[in-house]
Design an enzyme around this catalytic site. Structure first.
Site, PDB file in Angstrom:
ATOM      1  N   GLY A 219       0.791  -5.306  10.994  1.00 24.53           N
ATOM      2  CA  GLY A 219       0.786  -4.418   9.841  1.00 24.53           C
ATOM      3  C   GLY A 219       1.010  -2.960  10.150  1.00 24.53           C
ATOM      4  O   GLY A 219       0.857  -2.106   9.275  1.00 24.53           O
TER       5      GLY A 219
ATOM      6  N   ILE B 102       5.447  -5.536   9.410  1.00 25.39           N
ATOM      7  CA  ILE B 102       5.609  -4.788   8.157  1.00 25.39           C
ATOM      8  C   ILE B 102       5.025  -3.412   8.436  1.00 25.39           C
ATOM      9  O   ILE B 102       3.808  -3.236   8.460  1.00 25.39           O
ATOM     10  CB  ILE B 102       4.900  -5.482   6.986  1.00 25.39           C
ATOM     11  CG1 ILE B 102       5.480  -6.880   6.769  1.00 25.39           C
ATOM     12  CG2 ILE B 102       5.026  -4.653   5.710  1.00 25.39           C
ATOM     13  CD1 ILE B 102       4.769  -7.683   5.680  1.00 25.39           C
TER      14      ILE B 102
ATOM     15  N   SER C 127      -3.243  -5.778   9.124  1.00 25.39           N
ATOM     16  CA  SER C 127      -3.203  -4.348   9.407  1.00 25.39           C
ATOM     17  C   SER C 127      -4.470  -3.861  10.102  1.00 25.39           C
ATOM     18  O   SER C 127      -4.675  -2.655  10.218  1.00 25.39           O
ATOM     19  CB  SER C 127      -2.997  -3.560   8.105  1.00 25.39           C
ATOM     20  OG  SER C 127      -1.773  -3.898   7.501  1.00 25.39           O
TER      21      SER C 127
ATOM     22  N   LYS D 108      -0.023 -10.729   6.802  1.00 31.20           N
ATOM     23  CA  LYS D 108       0.171  -9.375   7.312  1.00 31.20           C
ATOM     24  C   LYS D 108      -1.206  -8.856   7.680  1.00 31.20           C
ATOM     25  O   LYS D 108      -2.065  -8.692   6.805  1.00 31.20           O
ATOM     26  CB  LYS D 108       0.819  -8.466   6.273  1.00 31.20           C
ATOM     27  CG  LYS D 108       0.917  -7.017   6.764  1.00 31.20           C
ATOM     28  CD  LYS D 108       1.299  -6.027   5.678  1.00 31.20           C
ATOM     29  CE  LYS D 108       1.280  -4.599   6.249  1.00 31.20           C
ATOM     30  NZ  LYS D 108       1.553  -3.568   5.201  1.00 31.20           N
TER      31      LYS D 108
ATOM     32  N   SER E 209       0.829  -1.208   0.000  1.00 40.12           N
ATOM     33  CA  SER E 209       0.000   0.000   0.000  1.00 40.12           C
ATOM     34  C   SER E 209       0.861   1.255   0.000  1.00 40.12           C
ATOM     35  O   SER E 209       0.567   2.225  -0.710  1.00 40.12           O
ATOM     36  CB  SER E 209      -0.921   0.001   1.224  1.00 40.12           C
ATOM     37  OG  SER E 209      -1.747  -1.140   1.245  1.00 40.12           O
TER      38      SER E 209
END
Length: 333
Positions: free
Chosen positions: A228, A245, A204, A202, A83
């Protein structure tokens, strides 16, 4: 901030339970209880911002300049085309060139994760294969969401199963409901964790209860949960996440790696203090000001940020001052 303090305080029993209890060893965090992972995802991964020139072309020279600055940071690896890499705005040939350039610059002991999620299963498979050929070690596959009403648990399991079957590299699921409006169902995650080529997620969402349950439900699989965002990294580790991440790692690279290290060493007071100082800057470069804020902050710390690709707009002068305040009041500027 008080809310976060209460959250961490409430997690102290969990933190204590997650520490090594063997005499003579450091009271560090054990984040994986199942079989030895086929790919070790423990550590911090920055989801790299894609540099653009003033004419909004991908600036590969600036990309390589940022990579050289990150080379001294003990990241586990790098993520491209997530993103924060403005993935939806890049043409297919640009995506592959970014992966190829980063792979050439990255030591072989550092992992390269590349975003390859598309709306159709066929397109996702084709791009994943191309990413592997360009040098990616792992594919990061976001949930298809345009027809989100039809994205049932069964549909998503079928989608990811086909991708996992066809992919020449391991696959990490990517759940980012703030962007997709879709939360990957827990039952789908648990089912997909049993696939031999799907090695993690991941997440988020920021839902720590959900993340802890994911870790618990998949603990016997070759499957790792990655936080995330930097704002809930410590809490994620407390419930068993393997790594993070985190967009903020593009800016505060060393402090994010230090937080990871403190958690693994069991230095919880220091970790909590550092986590508190990262919350406001993280909010500023994610939900508050997004990628334009991230790129502006990168410039203050010696990296190339540059413009975003339209229609993302630059920050106003007032927004820049608010962004600066989020860093300066926490001692980073």
């Amino acid at each position: 901030m008080a809310l976060t303090t209460r959250l961490v305080s409430s997690l102290r029993p969990t933190l204590a339970a997650l520490c090594w209890a063997v005499p003579g060893q450091s009271r560090g965090l054990s984040t994986h209880q199942g079989p030895e992972p086929s790919v070790d995802l423990r550590g911090i991964f920055p989801p790299l911002a894609t540099p653009f020139s003033p004419t909004q072309e991908v600036d590969y020279a600036q990309l390589e300049g940022n990579l050289s600055r990150y080379a001294s940071i003990p990241f586990r690896g790098l993520v491209v085309l997530g993103s924060n890499g403005e993935y939806p705005y890049l043409a297919p040939h640009e995506r592959l060139e970014v992966v190829s350039r980063v792979r050439r610059a990255l030591p072989r002991d550092r992992l390269l994760l590349a975003g390859s999620g598309c709306e159709s299963t066929q397109a996702t498979i084709e791009l994943t294969v191309s990413m592997a050929e360009a040098g990616a070690d792992v594919a990061l596959v976001v949930t298809p969401c345009y027809y989100r009403g039809a994205m049932t648990s069964a549909a998503l399991v079928n989608h990811y199963t086909e991708v996992g079957d066809a992919s020449p590299i391991p696959v990490v699921l990517y759940n980012v409901p703030a962007n997709t409006g879709l939360d990957l169902p827990m039952e789908a995650v648990v089912t997909l964790a049993q696939h031999s080529n799907i090695i993690g997620i991941k997440d988020s969402s920021g839902d720590i209860t959900r993340m802890g349950l994911m870790v618990h439900k998949t603990r016997q699989e070759d499957f790792q949960v990655l936080a995330g965002s930097a704002g809930f990294l410590l809490a994620s580790y407390a419930v068993g996440a393997s790594g993070g991440i985190c967009a903020l790692a593009n800016v505060l690279a060393a402090p994010l790696c230090q937080l990871d290290h403190l958690c693994r060493e069991g230095k919880w007071q220091e970790a909590r203090d550092l986590q508190h100082r990262l919350i406001e800057p993280n909010m500023a470069v994610t939900r508050r000001f997004g990628i334009p804020g991230l790129k502006k902050a990168m410039e203050w710390f010696g990296y190339y940020g540059g413009p975003c690709r339209a229609p993302l707009a630059p920050l106003s002068p007032d927004q820049v001052e608010e962004l600066r305040s989020a860093f300066s009041t926490n001692g980073w500027l």
